[in-house]
Design a protein around this motif. Sequence first.
Motif, PDB file in Angstrom:
ATOM      1  N   TYR A  30      -2.981  -9.709  -3.551  1.00 48.89           N
ATOM      2  CA  TYR A  30      -4.136  -8.802  -3.496  1.00 48.89           C
ATOM      3  C   TYR A  30      -4.420  -8.464  -2.040  1.00 48.89           C
ATOM      4  O   TYR A  30      -4.640  -9.342  -1.197  1.00 48.89           O
ATOM      5  CB  TYR A  30      -5.358  -9.458  -4.135  1.00 48.89           C
ATOM      6  N   TYR A  60       0.842  -1.207   0.000  1.00 48.12           N
ATOM      7  CA  TYR A  60       0.000   0.000   0.000  1.00 48.12           C
ATOM      8  C   TYR A  60       0.872   1.249   0.000  1.00 48.12           C
ATOM      9  O   TYR A  60       0.617   2.208  -0.736  1.00 48.12           O
ATOM     10  CB  TYR A  60      -0.914   0.011   1.234  1.00 48.12           C
ATOM     11  N   GLN A  75      -7.678  -2.781  -0.727  1.00 55.09           N
ATOM     12  CA  GLN A  75      -8.074  -3.076  -2.100  1.00 55.09           C
ATOM     13  C   GLN A  75      -9.373  -3.884  -2.144  1.00 55.09           C
ATOM     14  O   GLN A  75     -10.291  -3.569  -2.895  1.00 55.09           O
ATOM     15  CB  GLN A  75      -6.974  -3.889  -2.798  1.00 55.09           C
ATOM     16  N   SER A 124     -14.556  -2.178   2.463  1.00 54.38           N
ATOM     17  CA  SER A 124     -13.245  -2.698   2.842  1.00 54.38           C
ATOM     18  C   SER A 124     -13.074  -2.732   4.358  1.00 54.38           C
ATOM     19  O   SER A 124     -13.757  -2.018   5.103  1.00 54.38           O
ATOM     20  CB  SER A 124     -12.136  -1.831   2.232  1.00 54.38           C
TER      21      SER A 124
END
Length: 785
Positions: free
Chosen positions: A462, A288, A467, A582
């Motif tokens: 991922y 990130y 995300q 999220s």
Amino acid sequence: MAKTKAKKETKNIQDFSKYIRWFWILFMGGIFSIVLMFLMASWGVFGEIPDHTQLENLKSNLATEIISSDGKTLGKFYFNDNRTPVSYDDLSPHLVNALISTEDVRFHEHAGIDARGTLRAAIFLGRKGGASTISQQLAKLFFTKKASGNFVKRIIQKMKEWVIAIRLERQYTKEEIIAQYFNIYDFGNNGDGIRSASRIYFNKEPKDLEVKEAAMLVGMCVNSSFYNPIPSRNPVGVKNRRNVVLSQMEKSGHINEVVKDSLQKTELDLDFTPQSHRDGIATYFRGYLSGFMKDWIKKNPKPDGTKWSLYNDGLKIYTTIDSRMQKHAEDAVQQHMPRLQAEFFHQNTPERNPTAPFLELTRGAIDTLMLRSMRRGKRWNHLKYDLKKSNKEIEASFYEPIQMTVFEWKDGKPSEKDTIMKPIDSMRYYKSFLRPGMMSMNPQTGHVKAWVGGMNYRHFQYDMVKQGKRQIGSTFKPLVYATAIDQLHKSPCDEYPDTPYCIEANKHGNPDPWCPKNSNGDSDYGGKRTLKNALANSVNTITARLIDEVGPQTVVDLAKKLGIESEVLPVPAIALGVPEISVYEMVGAYSTFANKGVYTKPVMVTSIEDKNGTILYQFTPETNDVLSEETAYVTVKLMEGVTQSGSGVRLRTKGADAYRADFREVVTGYPYEFTNPIAGKTGTTQNQSDGWFMGMVPNLVTGVWVGGEERSIHFRTTKYGQGAAMALPIWGIYMKSCYADKDLNISKEAFEEPANLSINVDCSKVKNKTITDDGSDEIPDDLDF
């Protein structure tokens, strides 16, 4: 005769004088030639020589360092050079003594060139050691390349080194030269410079290195490729070279013979800790952060207008991540996930589930899903755009077995195995793994303390913290309750009938009637429930009544104020958690309740500095008053009921043995036994596709999600598929570790009650209640949808 003899003697004298004259001519010519060669080298005739300015600003590529809130290095950003410079004071004295003893015993006596060493090397043609001083070696590392070819080229290179070495000695102190040498040397395995090398090979800072560790690293300076302990291509040679350095240290008087003999018998005792973008701690957070920094660099050029280099300019990024809490979080994931995964594999054998790992999908639907996944992958893009293969050729290649390394849980730990597998089968294999996402944050400061976006960054890149967005189930219900408390002044003790409920068609924008059911159908109804009991047991029908009273749009407005940027449609069904949100957003939203109604935007980076310590960026807190302190407190008290008598009550229970020997989890026993106030909410989406747990104590809010890559990958029943079984254990393990680490000061206190509280939160004082809120010893099934 005498005359002839005299003439002969005169001639001999003349001849001798001639020889003397020629000797002096040749000698002085040689001296002049050497001086001229030195002058020509210093003038740059034989190639560029660094000037005063270049020597004053010795440049090397410096990695950007990521620093935790407790001062530890989380990782680095670099292309080729994983280099972080240290000062002389940051070096172990053993390193300095080992280097001088081995490479330049008269380092403190010469001015860049060791005359005695040079003469010895010339006389014995290097058989008794070379003559390169540390200053000359530094000159070679910075400014000259290894000469290839004839003898003349090597002589010219050596002269350039001498000139630069003398200039370096004039420009820098002896201590600075030592530090520069250690900082520039490449020790292999991404160990660029002594700081990286000491952390990679011994997991220590350079100042903490012991004698034998320092000796091994200095021994590598002669040839770090040949004397490289990892991989151990030359284990005997590495140890022998270290022992040579120890012998030199004994000769120089830095250690005595007894110490030397003792250390020479020891093994290398490495603590190999590789440093790469896919290894180490907080890998998903670093992923990130890479994007964060690239955006920052675009908007913040250097004073001269050029762009900062994330990989070469030696920036320092100070983050809010606490390395201890990050480790606890990663350990919690790695304790729980292999056990949960073992049960998932047990339930999804070909005999039990022919379409494993998918459920409720036909063969045709699975083929479509796999083809879609193919076309989204890196392999497809590489073959199509780099190698210009046709779609038909690419699809065919997915059915050809190839050698690969795949992830596996082995003995409860992440591991890798080499195998031969069709790429299509490896895709299906990876889809069979359940994925976690976890974030922990201080609600008062907004500082994110732990970030775990998955279980293994090498194989699952991922990020499921920011995300990934998944349906959140009943973890959205507290927002509905908070809206009712805020708008209608509801109390946790208010009662609602526990009966079926429908929102009529064309109300709140719903075209059809909406009649949600509880998980156990009609058998679940009867009597009345308080709001506290209803939230604790995730009763859908009562949540539907509340959103009907306040209206979906009001709940959506609150969600936006709580920092939820994902799309939340103003329809009644949001009450049961259909939006996809999220972990990052949910933790920020819940933190508002713990922070007395003030939303604080999550913070990951506190400041950025250049290599000289100049501050380039400093964060400014972003806060917003969203709810009254009273509303936030009442919502927290509602959520405390979840861990007192609802789906989170297992945090309070005692389990003698939480896991069986085969690592398959037993959900009826959890060894947490927390006694302090905890507010929280479990969440389980339809068909058990997503399991959530949001847990709060006064100074820490943590959210956990667990699920498959596809919604069709899930447990068949709520026994294992509910949030209380999939996600809650990670929270419990993490918090037990945090509480055991006393230096973290994680609160066990009660949430602070606001002054002038007007809403009753103590339901034990309410008379004639139909359903009490003291709970029972039985662990209920999660009722979430």
